[in-house]
Write a protein that holds these residues in place. Structure first.
Motif, short mmCIF file in Angstrom:
data_model
loop_
_atom_site.label_atom_id
_atom_site.label_comp_id
_atom_site.label_asym_id
_atom_site.label_seq_id
_atom_site.Cartn_x
_atom_site.Cartn_y
_atom_site.Cartn_z
N GLY A 106 -11.29 -7.25 -15.05
CA GLY A 106 -12.45 -6.45 -14.70
C GLY A 106 -12.08 -5.14 -14.04
N LEU A 107 -13.09 -4.27 -13.94
CA LEU A 107 -12.94 -2.97 -13.30
C LEU A 107 -14.18 -2.72 -12.45
N ASN A 108 -13.97 -2.40 -11.18
CA ASN A 108 -15.04 -2.08 -10.24
C ASN A 108 -14.96 -0.60 -9.87
N LEU A 109 -16.10 0.09 -9.91
CA LEU A 109 -16.20 1.47 -9.47
C LEU A 109 -17.32 1.58 -8.45
N ASP A 110 -16.99 2.06 -7.26
CA ASP A 110 -17.98 2.19 -6.19
C ASP A 110 -17.85 3.58 -5.57
N PHE A 111 -19.02 4.19 -5.29
CA PHE A 111 -19.07 5.52 -4.68
C PHE A 111 -20.11 5.52 -3.57
N ASP A 112 -19.92 6.36 -2.59
CA ASP A 112 -20.94 6.55 -1.57
C ASP A 112 -20.93 8.01 -1.14
N ALA A 113 -22.10 8.49 -0.71
CA ALA A 113 -22.22 9.90 -0.33
C ALA A 113 -23.21 10.01 0.83
N TYR A 114 -22.86 10.84 1.80
CA TYR A 114 -23.76 11.15 2.91
C TYR A 114 -24.63 12.34 2.50
N LEU A 115 -25.94 12.19 2.67
CA LEU A 115 -26.90 13.22 2.29
C LEU A 115 -27.55 13.81 3.52
N PRO A 116 -28.25 14.93 3.37
CA PRO A 116 -28.96 15.51 4.52
C PRO A 116 -29.99 14.55 5.11
N ALA A 117 -30.42 14.86 6.29
CA ALA A 117 -31.43 14.06 7.01
C ALA A 117 -30.95 12.64 7.26
N ASN A 118 -29.63 12.48 7.46
CA ASN A 118 -29.05 11.19 7.84
C ASN A 118 -29.26 10.11 6.77
N SER B 270 -13.99 4.55 -4.83
CA SER B 270 -13.15 3.36 -4.87
C SER B 270 -13.12 2.83 -6.29
N ALA B 271 -11.94 2.58 -6.80
CA ALA B 271 -11.77 1.99 -8.14
C ALA B 271 -10.77 0.84 -8.04
N MET B 272 -11.14 -0.31 -8.59
CA MET B 272 -10.27 -1.48 -8.53
C MET B 272 -10.22 -2.16 -9.89
N ARG C 111 0.84 -1.20 0.00
CA ARG C 111 0.00 0.00 0.00
C ARG C 111 0.87 1.24 0.00
N MET C 112 0.53 2.17 -0.89
CA MET C 112 1.20 3.46 -0.97
C MET C 112 0.13 4.54 -0.87
N GLY C 113 -0.07 5.06 0.34
CA GLY C 113 -1.13 6.04 0.53
C GLY C 113 -2.49 5.42 0.23
N PRO C 114 -3.27 6.02 -0.69
CA PRO C 114 -4.60 5.48 -1.00
C PRO C 114 -4.59 4.36 -2.04
N VAL C 115 -3.41 3.96 -2.53
CA VAL C 115 -3.30 2.95 -3.58
C VAL C 115 -2.78 1.65 -2.98
N ARG C 116 -3.45 0.55 -3.34
CA ARG C 116 -3.07 -0.76 -2.83
C ARG C 116 -2.87 -1.72 -3.98
N LEU C 117 -1.77 -2.46 -3.95
CA LEU C 117 -1.47 -3.49 -4.94
C LEU C 117 -1.44 -4.83 -4.23
N MET D 56 -3.91 -20.89 -9.98
CA MET D 56 -4.78 -19.72 -9.85
C MET D 56 -3.92 -18.54 -9.42
N HIS D 57 -3.96 -17.47 -10.21
CA HIS D 57 -3.16 -16.29 -9.94
C HIS D 57 -4.06 -15.06 -10.03
N THR D 58 -4.00 -14.20 -9.03
CA THR D 58 -4.80 -12.98 -9.02
C THR D 58 -3.88 -11.77 -8.83
N LEU D 59 -4.27 -10.68 -9.48
CA LEU D 59 -3.55 -9.42 -9.36
C LEU D 59 -4.58 -8.29 -9.33
N GLN D 60 -4.41 -7.35 -8.42
CA GLN D 60 -5.36 -6.25 -8.30
C GLN D 60 -4.65 -4.98 -7.91
N ILE D 61 -5.19 -3.86 -8.36
CA ILE D 61 -4.73 -2.55 -7.94
C ILE D 61 -5.98 -1.73 -7.60
N LYS D 62 -5.97 -1.15 -6.41
CA LYS D 62 -7.17 -0.48 -5.90
C LYS D 62 -6.81 0.91 -5.37
#
Length: 373
Positions: free
Chosen positions: A335-347, A294-296, A224-230, A275-281
């Motif tokens: 593959g490519l995964n894109l995930d987002f989340d946001a806090y809105l008013p009224a909880n 988040s993008a992986m 891991r280098m800051g927000p990037v993980r291999l 079985m071999h896996t490689l990811q960068i997130k």
């Protein structure tokens, strides 16, 4: 916190599902040896069901096989050829930080593979496993003859914890279990029992003797280098089986007058898998922690080589036996995964994202033959 239940890090209490977390301390204290052993303790899961007369152990969910999604650090490792993931020595527990088991359907977030549950296996990083370690072990018994294992790992953080590194290598070898069949099948249609053809059998039990050593090798690494993980995980294994999927004892010779000059070598099933896996997130939060992204990108490679895949032993009808082979040179998933989340008013809190992936495979070579020809 847990990650798989809502595709974001949250507490067990806030997760919208029944979550069971098994930590590395639990694994060590309770003597678990494989992920199948872990699942034996989870309500609704069954992790020790032998399939195909002792070929491997399948993990069932509420009595149904192949209905659970298996993630390795968030990457789907259920292979598309068999719709299964091996939860045995291929994923060594020495490198596992924790296992999150989601009981119940997870298809809304993870797709059709997560029909009855999600198993997320999370490996160590440099921050959670510091320093070097070496583990040695061995044993012997009817369930696994002549076993030996070794694991070496190192983890640490650098640059005021902006960089962390973890690397682990594991090797396990065994001559396999002693298996016993109640009836010795000689010839007949598969799978047994079958009513659509003549079946020849000897109504006597038989216990196998291990034929040769099984070998499992795994290398796991995270950086891991800051927000990037291999992350990466590579596993190789080679297994031998003395009983076919139909219950035939392959090492037995049923000819009335065996001729040692013909087919003297024991007929045995051999399997080699990779079985071999490689990811960068990349994962980070913005706007005073109110918005997360988040993008992986990931790639997984499988190879299958069941050659020979023994089916029928030697008999007067098949003097040298009959075998099949199953060879798949490669299956590549990207593959490519894109995930987002946001806090809105009224909880209120909203999650959104998407995934694209592609499976490419070489042609499957499946052959079946009678060595007499």
């Amino acid at each position: 916190g847990v990650e798989a239940a809502a595709k974001k890090r949250t507490t067990v209490q806030q997760a919208p599902a029944i979550i069971t977390v098994i930590t590395h301390e639990d694994i060590r204290n309770r003597g678990f040896r494989t992920l199948n052993d872990v699942l034996r303790t989870i309500p609704g899961f069954e992790g020790d069901r032998w399939q195909y007369n002792g070929w491997y152990k399948e993990s069932l969910t509420r009595g149904i096989p192949r209905t659970v999604l298996v993630l390795l650090d968030g990457v789907n490792v259920v292979d598309p050829m068999q719709n299964a993931a091996a939860l045995d020595r291929r994923i060594p527990l020495n490198s596992v930080k924790r296992v999150e088991i989601t009981s119940g359907p997870g298809g809304v977030l993870w797709g059709s593979n997560a029909l009855l549950g999600v198993i997320n296996v999370i490996t160590f990083d440099g921050a959670s496993q510091r320093g070097g370690k070496i583990n040695l072990g061995g044993g012997d018994g009817s369930g696994a003859r002549g076993t030996a294992k070794v694991n070496a790992s190192y983890g640490n953080t650098f640059l005021n914890e902006w960089l962390d590194v973890y690397l682990s290598a594991s090797y396990y070898t065994s001559k396999g279990p002693e298996l016993r069949v109640g009836t010795q099948n000689v010839l007949g249609p598969l799978p047994q029992p079958a009513a659509d053809g003549t079946t020849i059998m000897i109504p006597q039990p038989f216990q196998t003797n291990p034929y040769d050593r099984d070998h499992y090798l795994n290398v796991t690494g995270n950086m891991r280098m800051g927000p990037v993980r291999l992350g990466l995980s590579s596993s190789w294994d080679r297994e031998f089986r003395e009983i076919s999927s139909g219950g035939e004892v392959l090492t037995q010779d049923y000819r009335s007058n065996p001729d040692e000059s013909i087919g003297a070598e024991k007929l045995v099933s051999k399997q080699q898998r990779h079985m071999h896996t490689l990811q960068i997130k990349y994962a980070n939060r913005f706007a005073q922690e109110q918005f997360g992204a988040s993008a992986m990108a990931h790639a997984t490679y499988w190879k299958f080589d069941d050659d020979p895949l023994g089916v029928f032993p030697r008999s007067n009808l098949l003097p040298r036996g009959a075998t099949t082979s199953l060879v798949v040179d490669h299956v590549l998933r990207t593959g490519l995964n894109l995930d987002f989340d946001a806090y809105l008013p009224a909880n209120h809190h909203i999650l959104f994202g998407g995934e694209v992936f592609s499976d490419l495979s070489s042609p499957t070579r499946l052959t079946s033959f009678d060595p007499r020809s």
